[in-house]
Motif scaffolding. Structure first.
Motif, PDB file in Angstrom:
ATOM      1  N   VAL A  18       0.836  -1.200   0.000  1.00  0.00           N
ATOM      2  CA  VAL A  18       0.000   0.000   0.000  1.00  0.00           C
ATOM      3  C   VAL A  18       0.870   1.248   0.000  1.00  0.00           C
ATOM      4  CG1 VAL A  18      -1.773   1.291   1.256  1.00  0.00           C
ATOM      5  CG2 VAL A  18      -1.922  -1.209   1.096  1.00  0.00           C
ATOM      6  N   GLN A  19       1.912   1.259   0.802  1.00  0.00           N
ATOM      7  CA  GLN A  19       2.790   2.432   0.848  1.00  0.00           C
ATOM      8  C   GLN A  19       3.469   2.679  -0.494  1.00  0.00           C
ATOM      9  OE1 GLN A  19       5.220   1.635   4.330  1.00  0.00           O
ATOM     10  NE2 GLN A  19       4.054   3.158   5.487  1.00  0.00           N
ATOM     11  N   ARG A  20       3.783   1.630  -1.212  1.00  0.00           N
ATOM     12  CA  ARG A  20       4.385   1.792  -2.544  1.00  0.00           C
ATOM     13  C   ARG A  20       3.435   2.561  -3.460  1.00  0.00           C
ATOM     14  NH1 ARG A  20       3.738  -1.127  -7.001  1.00  0.00           N
ATOM     15  NH2 ARG A  20       2.885  -2.902  -5.880  1.00  0.00           N
ATOM     16  N   LEU A  21       2.142   2.241  -3.394  1.00  0.00           N
ATOM     17  CA  LEU A  21       1.155   2.928  -4.230  1.00  0.00           C
ATOM     18  C   LEU A  21       0.933   4.367  -3.787  1.00  0.00           C
ATOM     19  CD1 LEU A  21      -1.445   0.059  -4.714  1.00  0.00           C
ATOM     20  CD2 LEU A  21       0.327   0.830  -6.306  1.00  0.00           C
ATOM     21  N   ILE A  22       1.099   4.625  -2.506  1.00  0.00           N
ATOM     22  CA  ILE A  22       1.030   5.997  -2.009  1.00  0.00           C
ATOM     23  C   ILE A  22       2.263   6.765  -2.458  1.00  0.00           C
ATOM     24  CG2 ILE A  22       1.113   7.447   0.073  1.00  0.00           C
ATOM     25  CD1 ILE A  22      -0.640   5.273   1.439  1.00  0.00           C
ATOM     26  N   ASP A  23       3.431   6.171  -2.285  1.00  0.00           N
ATOM     27  CA  ASP A  23       4.685   6.862  -2.576  1.00  0.00           C
ATOM     28  C   ASP A  23       4.906   7.126  -4.057  1.00  0.00           C
ATOM     29  OD1 ASP A  23       5.221   6.978   0.119  1.00  0.00           O
ATOM     30  OD2 ASP A  23       6.573   5.255   0.113  1.00  0.00           O
ATOM     31  N   ASP A  24       4.419   6.238  -4.924  1.00  0.00           N
ATOM     32  CA  ASP A  24       4.634   6.482  -6.356  1.00  0.00           C
ATOM     33  C   ASP A  24       3.486   7.274  -6.995  1.00  0.00           C
ATOM     34  OD1 ASP A  24       2.562   4.725  -6.991  1.00  0.00           O
ATOM     35  OD2 ASP A  24       3.854   3.170  -7.801  1.00  0.00           O
ATOM     36  N   GLU A  25       2.607   7.822  -6.164  1.00  0.00           N
ATOM     37  CA  GLU A  25       1.504   8.698  -6.538  1.00  0.00           C
ATOM     38  C   GLU A  25       0.363   7.997  -7.270  1.00  0.00           C
ATOM     39  OE1 GLU A  25       2.469  12.508  -8.148  1.00  0.00           O
ATOM     40  OE2 GLU A  25       4.001  12.880  -6.639  1.00  0.00           O
ATOM     41  N   TRP A  26       0.342   6.654  -7.302  1.00  0.00           N
ATOM     42  CA  TRP A  26      -0.785   5.951  -7.902  1.00  0.00           C
ATOM     43  C   TRP A  26      -2.070   6.298  -7.159  1.00  0.00           C
ATOM     44  CZ3 TRP A  26      -4.560   2.683  -6.277  1.00  0.00           C
ATOM     45  CH2 TRP A  26      -5.327   2.072  -7.272  1.00  0.00           C
ATOM     46  N   VAL A  27      -2.018   6.317  -5.826  1.00  0.00           N
ATOM     47  CA  VAL A  27      -3.201   6.622  -5.020  1.00  0.00           C
ATOM     48  C   VAL A  27      -3.700   8.035  -5.326  1.00  0.00           C
ATOM     49  CG1 VAL A  27      -3.970   7.093  -2.661  1.00  0.00           C
ATOM     50  CG2 VAL A  27      -2.770   4.979  -3.177  1.00  0.00           C
ATOM     51  N   LEU A  28      -2.797   8.985  -5.394  1.00  0.00           N
ATOM     52  CA  LEU A  28      -3.184  10.368  -5.657  1.00  0.00           C
ATOM     53  C   LEU A  28      -3.826  10.502  -7.035  1.00  0.00           C
ATOM     54  CD1 LEU A  28      -3.102  13.251  -4.525  1.00  0.00           C
ATOM     55  CD2 LEU A  28      -0.937  13.525  -5.714  1.00  0.00           C
ATOM     56  N   THR A  29      -3.229   9.916  -8.040  1.00  0.00           N
ATOM     57  CA  THR A  29      -3.789   9.976  -9.387  1.00  0.00           C
ATOM     58  C   THR A  29      -5.154   9.301  -9.441  1.00  0.00           C
ATOM     59  OG1 THR A  29      -1.579  10.026 -10.344  1.00  0.00           O
ATOM     60  CG2 THR A  29      -3.375   9.367 -11.803  1.00  0.00           C
ATOM     61  N   THR A  30      -5.300   8.189  -8.737  1.00  0.00           N
ATOM     62  CA  THR A  30      -6.581   7.491  -8.705  1.00  0.00           C
ATOM     63  C   THR A  30      -7.645   8.340  -8.021  1.00  0.00           C
ATOM     64  OG1 THR A  30      -5.488   5.351  -8.728  1.00  0.00           O
ATOM     65  CG2 THR A  30      -7.742   5.392  -7.902  1.00  0.00           C
ATOM     66  N   MET A  31      -7.277   9.008  -6.966  1.00  0.00           N
ATOM     67  CA  MET A  31      -8.249   9.804  -6.212  1.00  0.00           C
ATOM     68  C   MET A  31      -8.617  11.099  -6.931  1.00  0.00           C
ATOM     69  SD  MET A  31      -8.098  10.725  -2.252  1.00  0.00           S
ATOM     70  CE  MET A  31      -9.481  11.447  -1.410  1.00  0.00           C
ATOM     71  N   LEU A  32      -7.635  11.807  -7.465  1.00  0.00           N
ATOM     72  CA  LEU A  32      -7.881  13.120  -8.054  1.00  0.00           C
ATOM     73  C   LEU A  32      -8.075  13.089  -9.563  1.00  0.00           C
ATOM     74  CD1 LEU A  32      -5.231  15.265  -6.150  1.00  0.00           C
ATOM     75  CD2 LEU A  32      -7.650  14.952  -5.593  1.00  0.00           C
ATOM     76  N   GLY A  33      -7.591  12.051 -10.218  1.00  0.00           N
ATOM     77  CA  GLY A  33      -7.602  12.045 -11.673  1.00  0.00           C
ATOM     78  C   GLY A  33      -6.495  12.934 -12.202  1.00  0.00           C
ATOM     79  N   GLU A  34      -6.279  12.894 -13.485  1.00  0.00           N
ATOM     80  CA  GLU A  34      -5.210  13.697 -14.080  1.00  0.00           C
ATOM     81  C   GLU A  34      -5.543  15.189 -14.068  1.00  0.00           C
ATOM     82  OE1 GLU A  34      -2.162  12.836 -14.998  1.00  0.00           O
ATOM     83  OE2 GLU A  34      -2.560  10.787 -14.360  1.00  0.00           O
ATOM     84  N   THR A  35      -6.792  15.549 -14.330  1.00  0.00           N
ATOM     85  CA  THR A  35      -7.140  16.969 -14.404  1.00  0.00           C
ATOM     86  C   THR A  35      -7.208  17.608 -13.031  1.00  0.00           C
ATOM     87  OG1 THR A  35      -9.488  16.416 -14.456  1.00  0.00           O
ATOM     88  CG2 THR A  35      -8.395  16.731 -16.577  1.00  0.00           C
ATOM     89  N   GLY A  36      -7.611  16.881 -12.001  1.00  0.00           N
ATOM     90  CA  GLY A  36      -7.693  17.426 -10.658  1.00  0.00           C
ATOM     91  C   GLY A  36      -6.341  17.797 -10.083  1.00  0.00           C
ATOM     92  N   ARG A  37      -5.306  17.131 -10.542  1.00  0.00           N
ATOM     93  CA  ARG A  37      -3.956  17.416 -10.033  1.00  0.00           C
ATOM     94  C   ARG A  37      -3.476  18.791 -10.422  1.00  0.00           C
ATOM     95  NH1 ARG A  37       0.024  12.586  -9.687  1.00  0.00           N
ATOM     96  NH2 ARG A  37       1.169  14.391  -9.016  1.00  0.00           N
ATOM     97  N   ALA A  38      -4.034  19.367 -11.433  1.00  0.00           N
ATOM     98  CA  ALA A  38      -3.606  20.696 -11.874  1.00  0.00           C
ATOM     99  C   ALA A  38      -3.983  21.773 -10.867  1.00  0.00           C
ATOM    100  CB  ALA A  38      -4.224  21.015 -13.229  1.00  0.00           C
ATOM    101  N   TYR A  39      -4.865  21.463  -9.943  1.00  0.00           N
ATOM    102  CA  TYR A  39      -5.381  22.453  -9.022  1.00  0.00           C
ATOM    103  C   TYR A  39      -4.885  22.289  -7.598  1.00  0.00           C
ATOM    104  CZ  TYR A  39      -8.478  23.115 -12.925  1.00  0.00           C
ATOM    105  OH  TYR A  39      -8.970  23.341 -14.179  1.00  0.00           O
ATOM    106  N   VAL A  40      -3.921  21.412  -7.364  1.00  0.00           N
ATOM    107  CA  VAL A  40      -3.449  21.181  -6.005  1.00  0.00           C
ATOM    108  C   VAL A  40      -1.928  21.195  -5.951  1.00  0.00           C
ATOM    109  CG1 VAL A  40      -5.468  19.804  -5.361  1.00  0.00           C
ATOM    110  CG2 VAL A  40      -3.433  18.659  -6.220  1.00  0.00           C
ATOM    111  N   ASP A  41      -1.421  21.486  -4.767  1.00  0.00           N
ATOM    112  CA  ASP A  41      -0.001  21.310  -4.486  1.00  0.00           C
ATOM    113  C   ASP A  41       0.140  19.974  -3.784  1.00  0.00           C
ATOM    114  OD1 ASP A  41       0.825  23.821  -5.453  1.00  0.00           O
ATOM    115  OD2 ASP A  41       0.235  24.768  -3.562  1.00  0.00           O
ATOM    116  N   VAL A  42       1.161  19.219  -4.150  1.00  0.00           N
ATOM    117  CA  VAL A  42       1.355  17.874  -3.614  1.00  0.00           C
ATOM    118  C   VAL A  42       2.673  17.822  -2.862  1.00  0.00           C
ATOM    119  CG1 VAL A  42       1.630  15.442  -4.237  1.00  0.00           C
ATOM    120  CG2 VAL A  42       0.074  16.884  -5.553  1.00  0.00           C
ATOM    121  N   ASP A  43       2.665  17.145  -1.713  1.00  0.00           N
ATOM    122  CA  ASP A  43       3.915  16.882  -1.011  1.00  0.00           C
ATOM    123  C   ASP A  43       3.885  15.459  -0.467  1.00  0.00           C
ATOM    124  OD1 ASP A  43       3.243  16.873   2.029  1.00  0.00           O
ATOM    125  OD2 ASP A  43       2.266  18.689   1.293  1.00  0.00           O
ATOM    126  N   HIS A  44       5.066  14.946  -0.234  1.00  0.00           N
ATOM    127  CA  HIS A  44       5.205  13.564   0.240  1.00  0.00           C
ATOM    128  C   HIS A  44       6.060  13.481   1.490  1.00  0.00           C
ATOM    129  CE1 HIS A  44       4.050  11.824  -3.731  1.00  0.00           C
ATOM    130  NE2 HIS A  44       3.631  10.868  -2.947  1.00  0.00           N
TER     131      HIS A  44
END
Length: 124
Positions: A18-44
């Protein structure tokens, strides 16, 4: 930063999976989609992804061991520096928001299980 909502959901997978999917941003992309990422700042941080948007919102997704499974947790914070009191008003007093956070946590947990099952059909 003030915690507003928190929800967890179990995943039938190991914490490292699970942490691998969080760390490689799979979870983030799944949750926000590609277009939603344009509107947020991301940190790890290892095992946690944080994303901020709007003037008040910060979401975090993390994972932790729990008995024989892994718990995925989604937290929503109020990060407004000014007019923090207005956040509930701007969000219709958060009516239904807690349910949405619970549904999002359950949805990402299910998506992780489905993804891992697709990578390794023996994992169920």
């Amino acid at each position: 930063m003030r915690l507003l909502f928190e929800a967890s959901a179990p995943v039938r997978a190991t914490l490292p999976q699970v942490q691998r999917l969080i760390d490689d941003e799979w979870v983030l992309t799944t949750m926000l989609g590609e277009t939603g990422r344009a509107y947020v700042d991301v940190d790890h941080r290892d095992g946690t992804v944080g994303f901020q948007g709007h003037w008040w919102y910060r979401g975090e997704i993390s994972a932790a061991e729990s008995d024989a499974e892994t718990l995925v947790t989604y937290r929503v914070y109020n990060i407004a520096r000014r007019a923090a009191w207005a956040v509930p008003l701007a969000n219709r007093l958060f009516i239904g928001y807690a349910r949405g956070v619970r549904e999002a946590a359950a949805g990402i947990a299910q998506a992780i299980e489905n993804h891992l099952a697709g990578e390794n059909p023996a994992t169920d």
